[in-house]
Scaffold this motif. Structure first.
Motif, PDB file in Angstrom:
ATOM      1  N   GLY A 250       6.236   4.553  -3.668  1.00 34.13           N
ATOM      2  CA  GLY A 250       4.912   4.499  -4.262  1.00 34.13           C
ATOM      3  C   GLY A 250       3.993   3.604  -3.468  1.00 34.13           C
ATOM      4  N   GLY A 251       3.013   3.066  -4.147  1.00 34.17           N
ATOM      5  CA  GLY A 251       2.041   2.192  -3.506  1.00 34.17           C
ATOM      6  C   GLY A 251       1.012   1.740  -4.526  1.00 34.17           C
ATOM      7  N   ASP A 252       0.127   0.870  -4.063  1.00 37.67           N
ATOM      8  CA  ASP A 252      -0.913   0.331  -4.937  1.00 37.67           C
ATOM      9  C   ASP A 252      -2.090   1.298  -4.979  1.00 37.67           C
ATOM     10  OD1 ASP A 252      -2.738  -1.177  -6.349  1.00 37.67           O
ATOM     11  OD2 ASP A 252      -3.309  -2.401  -4.615  1.00 37.67           O
ATOM     12  N   HIS A 253      -2.364   1.841  -6.169  1.00 40.55           N
ATOM     13  CA  HIS A 253      -3.509   2.728  -6.355  1.00 40.55           C
ATOM     14  C   HIS A 253      -4.454   2.193  -7.436  1.00 40.55           C
ATOM     15  CE1 HIS A 253      -1.270   5.442  -3.851  1.00 40.55           C
ATOM     16  NE2 HIS A 253      -0.294   5.543  -4.728  1.00 40.55           N
ATOM     17  N   THR A 254      -4.326   0.912  -7.747  1.00 43.54           N
ATOM     18  CA  THR A 254      -5.135   0.320  -8.812  1.00 43.54           C
ATOM     19  C   THR A 254      -6.373  -0.356  -8.227  1.00 43.54           C
ATOM     20  OG1 THR A 254      -3.174  -0.068 -10.175  1.00 43.54           O
ATOM     21  CG2 THR A 254      -5.152  -1.335 -10.702  1.00 43.54           C
ATOM     22  N   LYS A 255      -7.539  -0.055  -8.798  1.00 39.49           N
ATOM     23  CA  LYS A 255      -8.790  -0.623  -8.310  1.00 39.49           C
ATOM     24  C   LYS A 255      -8.947  -2.077  -8.779  1.00 39.49           C
ATOM     25  CE  LYS A 255     -11.203   3.823  -8.421  1.00 39.49           C
ATOM     26  NZ  LYS A 255     -12.375   4.563  -8.948  1.00 39.49           N
ATOM     27  N   PRO A 256      -9.627  -2.899  -7.981  1.00 29.27           N
ATOM     28  CA  PRO A 256      -9.914  -4.272  -8.437  1.00 29.27           C
ATOM     29  C   PRO A 256     -10.919  -4.235  -9.598  1.00 29.27           C
ATOM     30  CG  PRO A 256     -10.304  -3.987  -6.054  1.00 29.27           C
ATOM     31  CD  PRO A 256     -10.153  -2.622  -6.640  1.00 29.27           C
ATOM     32  N   SER A 257     -11.021  -5.352 -10.282  1.00 28.70           N
ATOM     33  CA  SER A 257     -12.043  -5.494 -11.330  1.00 28.70           C
ATOM     34  C   SER A 257     -12.881  -6.726 -11.010  1.00 28.70           C
ATOM     35  CB  SER A 257     -11.399  -5.621 -12.712  1.00 28.70           C
ATOM     36  OG  SER A 257     -10.610  -6.789 -12.790  1.00 28.70           O
ATOM     37  N   PHE A 258     -14.097  -6.736 -11.504  1.00 26.59           N
ATOM     38  CA  PHE A 258     -14.976  -7.883 -11.235  1.00 26.59           C
ATOM     39  C   PHE A 258     -16.133  -7.884 -12.225  1.00 26.59           C
ATOM     40  CE2 PHE A 258     -16.731  -4.375  -8.827  1.00 26.59           C
ATOM     41  CZ  PHE A 258     -18.113  -4.523  -8.929  1.00 26.59           C
ATOM     42  N   ASN A 259     -16.846  -9.017 -12.267  1.00 23.49           N
ATOM     43  CA  ASN A 259     -18.045  -9.157 -13.079  1.00 23.49           C
ATOM     44  C   ASN A 259     -19.264  -8.996 -12.177  1.00 23.49           C
ATOM     45  OD1 ASN A 259     -16.494  -9.807 -15.423  1.00 23.49           O
ATOM     46  ND2 ASN A 259     -16.301 -11.906 -14.661  1.00 23.49           N
ATOM     47  N   VAL A 260     -20.101  -8.025 -12.494  1.00 25.19           N
ATOM     48  CA  VAL A 260     -21.293  -7.788 -11.689  1.00 25.19           C
ATOM     49  C   VAL A 260     -22.387  -8.768 -12.125  1.00 25.19           C
ATOM     50  CG1 VAL A 260     -22.297  -6.072 -13.246  1.00 25.19           C
ATOM     51  CG2 VAL A 260     -22.778  -5.958 -10.788  1.00 25.19           C
ATOM     52  N   PRO A 261     -23.230  -9.226 -11.204  1.00 24.96           N
ATOM     53  CA  PRO A 261     -24.331 -10.110 -11.617  1.00 24.96           C
ATOM     54  C   PRO A 261     -25.250  -9.398 -12.620  1.00 24.96           C
ATOM     55  CG  PRO A 261     -24.081 -10.083  -9.223  1.00 24.96           C
ATOM     56  CD  PRO A 261     -23.201  -9.004  -9.758  1.00 24.96           C
ATOM     57  N   ALA A 262     -25.807 -10.162 -13.523  1.00 29.43           N
ATOM     58  CA  ALA A 262     -26.687  -9.594 -14.546  1.00 29.43           C
ATOM     59  C   ALA A 262     -27.988  -9.104 -13.916  1.00 29.43           C
ATOM     60  CB  ALA A 262     -26.980 -10.635 -15.618  1.00 29.43           C
ATOM     61  N   ALA A 263     -28.618  -8.168 -14.590  1.00 36.95           N
ATOM     62  CA  ALA A 263     -29.942  -7.708 -14.149  1.00 36.95           C
ATOM     63  C   ALA A 263     -30.891  -8.903 -14.102  1.00 36.95           C
ATOM     64  CB  ALA A 263     -30.462  -6.646 -15.106  1.00 36.95           C
ATOM     65  N   ILE A 264     -31.831  -8.872 -13.164  1.00 36.85           N
ATOM     66  CA  ILE A 264     -32.694 -10.033 -12.981  1.00 36.85           C
ATOM     67  C   ILE A 264     -34.104  -9.570 -12.644  1.00 36.85           C
ATOM     68  CG2 ILE A 264     -32.135 -10.250 -10.514  1.00 36.85           C
ATOM     69  CD1 ILE A 264     -32.283 -13.292 -10.871  1.00 36.85           C
TER      70      ILE A 264
ATOM     71  N   CYS B  33       0.814  -1.212   0.000  1.00 40.78           N
ATOM     72  CA  CYS B  33       0.000   0.000   0.000  1.00 40.78           C
ATOM     73  C   CYS B  33       0.850   1.265   0.000  1.00 40.78           C
ATOM     74  CB  CYS B  33      -0.927  -0.002   1.214  1.00 40.78           C
ATOM     75  SG  CYS B  33      -2.002  -1.460   1.277  1.00 40.78           S
ATOM     76  N   LEU B  34       1.988   1.234   0.684  1.00 41.54           N
ATOM     77  CA  LEU B  34       2.868   2.394   0.741  1.00 41.54           C
ATOM     78  C   LEU B  34       4.278   1.892   1.016  1.00 41.54           C
ATOM     79  CD1 LEU B  34       3.059   5.496   0.689  1.00 41.54           C
ATOM     80  CD2 LEU B  34       2.807   5.454   3.175  1.00 41.54           C
ATOM     81  N   TRP B  35       5.201   2.128   0.099  1.00 38.16           N
ATOM     82  CA  TRP B  35       6.539   1.565   0.218  1.00 38.16           C
ATOM     83  C   TRP B  35       7.595   2.546  -0.276  1.00 38.16           C
ATOM     84  CZ3 TRP B  35       8.490   1.838  -4.564  1.00 38.16           C
ATOM     85  CH2 TRP B  35       7.614   1.723  -5.643  1.00 38.16           C
ATOM     86  N   THR B  36       8.821   2.308   0.188  1.00 32.05           N
ATOM     87  CA  THR B  36       9.985   3.076  -0.266  1.00 32.05           C
ATOM     88  C   THR B  36      11.180   2.128  -0.363  1.00 32.05           C
ATOM     89  OG1 THR B  36       9.225   5.094   0.823  1.00 32.05           O
ATOM     90  CG2 THR B  36      11.534   5.014   0.206  1.00 32.05           C
ATOM     91  N   ILE B  37      11.922   2.228  -1.452  1.00 32.97           N
ATOM     92  CA  ILE B  37      13.177   1.484  -1.617  1.00 32.97           C
ATOM     93  C   ILE B  37      14.294   2.518  -1.746  1.00 32.97           C
ATOM     94  CG2 ILE B  37      14.474  -0.173  -3.007  1.00 32.97           C
ATOM     95  CD1 ILE B  37      11.813  -1.248  -4.027  1.00 32.97           C
TER      96      ILE B  37
END
Length: 265
Positions: free
Chosen positions: A157-171, A125-129
């Motif tokens: 730096g750090g991780d600023h990338t959002k996850p991705s996913f498949n949302v359930p279909a409309a029902i 999440c937050l790092w330095t080298i």
């Protein structure tokens, strides 16, 4: 040796009723790191009489010293690298200058070496080298910055990338006879294919919130469900699922009357 008196300069220090000469020999000992140059003078008159000091030695003069100057930074020192969007991975260290690249920034009158150490702080999440370099010549002189510290270079730096996913279909589903309905994810579907660049899929947090249920003009009801997937660094992404609840099914039963006449065929 130019710091030592010439024969002419030494001759000017003496007087004699007749002619006399000054000769000298030069001895050099040591190396660049620590050295001594000694010049021994023979002051002799025409009769062969040679001047000696009170301790019965030939007069001499020495100069000594050594290299006490560290290698000089002759090129621009690289700046730190910040705000890198990445997990904390080993390959990030290659963004920092190698020892050879640092050596090319310096000059010295002799040989010199560059060594380095690496320090890694933080997590995904937050790092330095930080890489700290030791630039040292063959006499042990080490370069220091104006702040009297060893030169260093950092990448952070750090991780600023959002996850991705498949949302359930409309029902769409039907309400119960009493108008109640069940829209739990077991019935309406759940998130699938959730992935992230730094957080393992099993460690992602999946949540949802349902908006108000509204009634449509056709008597149907509708809810908008907001699905959110969050990684270990707090980066989240959201998508919506539409859930429609149809009214209960009403059976239309029509009574009919049938007349049967008994008679001949």
């Amino acid at each position: 040796q130019n710091l030592l008196y010439t024969n002419a300069q030494v001759k000017a220090l003496f007087s004699e009723c007749g002619n006399f000469t000054v000769d000298s020999t030069l001895d050099i000992s040591g190396n660049n790191c620590l050295w001594t140059i000694t010049k021994t003078y023979t002051v002799k008159d025409a009769c062969g009489n040679i001047y000696h000091t009170p301790d019965n030695t030939l007069p001499s003069m020495s100069v000594s010293g050594g290299d006490h100057t560290a290698p000089a930074l002759t090129e621009t020192w690289p700046g730190n690298i910040e705000n890198v969007n990445s997990c904390l991975v080993d390959t990030l260290k290659y963004m920092l200058y190698t020892n050879a690249q640092v050596k090319a920034l310096f000059s010295d009158c002799g040989n010199f070496t560059v060594d380095s150490t690496m320090d890694i702080f933080g997590d995904n999440c937050l790092w330095t080298i930080t890489k700290t370099y030791t630039v040292k010549d063959s006499c042990g002189n080490i370069y220091h910055t104006s702040g009297n510290t060893l030169p260093s270079m950092s990448v952070g730096g750090g991780d600023h990338t959002k996850p991705s996913f498949n949302v359930p279909a409309a029902i769409s589903l039907c309400a119960n006879d009493d108008g109640s309905f069940n829209i739990s994810p077991d019935i309406t579907g759940n998130v699938t294919g959730a992935i992230d660049n730094c957080t393992a899929s099993e460690d992602l947090t999946v949540s949802f919130t349902d908006g108000d249920t509204i009634t449509l003009p056709n008597g149907k009801r509708q809810t908008i469900r907001i699905w959110t997937v969050t990684d270990a660094c707090g980066n989240d992404s959201s998508q919506t699922q539409t859930i429609t609840i149809n009214p209960p099914v009403e059976l239309d039963v029509t009574n009919t009357t049938q007349t049967i006449i008994l008679g001949e065929n």
